[in-house]
Each structure stands twice: as C-alpha cells, then as structure tokens.
Motif scaffolding. Structure first.
Motif, PDB file in Angstrom:
ATOM      1  N   SER A 126       0.699  -1.022  -0.224  1.00  0.00           N
ATOM      2  CA  SER A 126      -0.059   0.129  -0.293  1.00  0.00           C
ATOM      3  C   SER A 126       0.652   1.166   0.060  1.00  0.00           C
ATOM      4  CB  SER A 126      -1.007   0.771   0.798  1.00  0.00           C
ATOM      5  OG  SER A 126      -0.593   0.264   2.442  1.00  0.00           O
ATOM      6  N   PRO A 127       0.845   2.387  -0.539  1.00  0.00           N
ATOM      7  CA  PRO A 127       1.574   3.095  -0.356  1.00  0.00           C
ATOM      8  C   PRO A 127       1.900   4.282   1.077  1.00  0.00           C
ATOM      9  CG  PRO A 127      -0.612   3.917  -1.401  1.00  0.00           C
ATOM     10  CD  PRO A 127      -0.909   2.286  -1.188  1.00  0.00           C
ATOM     11  N   THR A 128       0.961   3.731   1.679  1.00  0.00           N
ATOM     12  CA  THR A 128       1.337   4.292   3.081  1.00  0.00           C
ATOM     13  C   THR A 128       1.491   2.946   4.303  1.00  0.00           C
ATOM     14  OG1 THR A 128      -0.987   4.524   3.562  1.00  0.00           O
ATOM     15  CG2 THR A 128      -0.026   6.743   2.508  1.00  0.00           C
ATOM     16  N   VAL A 129       2.143   3.430   5.194  1.00  0.00           N
ATOM     17  CA  VAL A 129       2.048   2.393   5.924  1.00  0.00           C
ATOM     18  C   VAL A 129       1.571   2.460   7.613  1.00  0.00           C
ATOM     19  CG1 VAL A 129       3.186   0.613   7.795  1.00  0.00           C
ATOM     20  CG2 VAL A 129       4.352   1.310   5.053  1.00  0.00           C
ATOM     21  N   LYS A 131       1.170   3.411  10.861  1.00  0.00           N
ATOM     22  CA  LYS A 131       2.049   3.846  12.123  1.00  0.00           C
ATOM     23  C   LYS A 131       2.341   2.156  13.596  1.00  0.00           C
ATOM     24  CE  LYS A 131       4.238   6.144  14.921  1.00  0.00           C
ATOM     25  NZ  LYS A 131       5.914   6.818  14.483  1.00  0.00           N
ATOM     26  N   GLN A 134       4.296   0.309  11.207  1.00  0.00           N
ATOM     27  CA  GLN A 134       5.972   0.738  11.520  1.00  0.00           C
ATOM     28  C   GLN A 134       6.114   0.350  13.241  1.00  0.00           C
ATOM     29  OE1 GLN A 134       6.035   4.950  10.215  1.00  0.00           O
ATOM     30  NE2 GLN A 134       4.944   4.590   8.755  1.00  0.00           N
TER      31      GLN A 134
END
Length: 152
Positions: A126-129, A131, A134
């Motif tokens: 996905s383009p963003t992970v 938080k 992470q």
C-alpha cells in the motif's frame, strides 16, 4: 512488501541419544551411513549441500532416512526423538540446542540451500504504512537484532 528483521542460518543437528547410538559423522560424505530427516519440497530431491564454514567449494550429499516432512518443527521433534540428523533453521533449533535436547553436528560445515538467509516481516503493498505496522516492525527488528545465537 518485505522488511528484513534479521539474518538466519541453517544448522545440522541430532539428539545426543542418536549420536551415542550411531556416532557422529566426520564429514558430509559420512552422512550416507546415517538416517537423515528430510525437509520435503514438491518434486525435491533428498540431498543436502554444505560448504566449509570458512568458505570454499560446496559439497552435495544424497541423503536417506526413515522420516521426511515439510515442516521444520516436525523435523525438530523427530530429531529430538532420536530418529536421525536434521537440517533446521537456527530459529527452529535454538531452544532445543540451548536445552541440550539437540547438539550441532559437523560444526565446521554450513548447510546451504534448504532455508532462506533472513527472517522477514511481510505485508501487502500500500502506498502508506500504518503507524502501528511501522512501530511493530521496528520492535521486531530491535528484538531480533542479535538473530538466534547457537551454542557451538
């Protein structure tokens, strides 16, 4: 997407009982006279490859034995039970080695090609992970930074 968490390695192991009954092989070629617990892959040939711990030419050894599985935990338990020698990943073998249920065999040779050389956390792209992902991966990296030390 994959994040490498730590490096891993394979180790040849056996139970102290098996080695007392059958003796320890002196070199990879001596495995021909031993019961080898094979990790089965589809269409795979039951042979193990080794390289000298200090580097050098690889040796391929055909193996035979009374048990094979496609699950390293099942192979670990079979080895603990004295059924034969097994090549396991360090993270599968570590606790049994530390507890003395298994011992390293041929420590001057490194098994190659059966398992990967790293442990990874895998997630869909996905383009963003998020938080939380992470932070969890950062925690895993910190927890596993030493890898899986084994007794010699």
């Amino acid at each position: 997407m994959a994040w490498t968490l730590c490096e891993t390695r394979s180790v040849l192991v056996a139970s102290p009982d098996y080695l007392q009954r059958r003796g320890a092989p002196a070199d990879p070629q001596a495995l021909a006279g031993h019961d080898c617990l094979g990790y089965r892959r589809a269409g795979g040939v039951l042979s193990w490859r080794f390289e000298p711990a200090g580097g050098g030419a690889q040796v391929s050894v055909p193996t035979r034995g009374c048990f094979a599985a496609n699950n390293s935990e099942a192979l670990r338990e079979a080895a603990i039970g004295g059924l034969g020698l097994a090549v396991l990943s360090d993270f599968t073998a570590q606790r049994a080695l530390l507890d003395g249920l298994l011992v390293p065999v041929l420590p001057d040779w490194r098994p190659v090609g059966l398992f990967g050389d790293s442990l990874c956390a895998i997630r869909p792209y996905s383009p963003t992970v998020p938080k939380a992902v992470q932070v969890f991966v950062a925690w895993l990296r910190e927890a596993l930074k030493e890898g899986f030390p084994l007794p010699r």
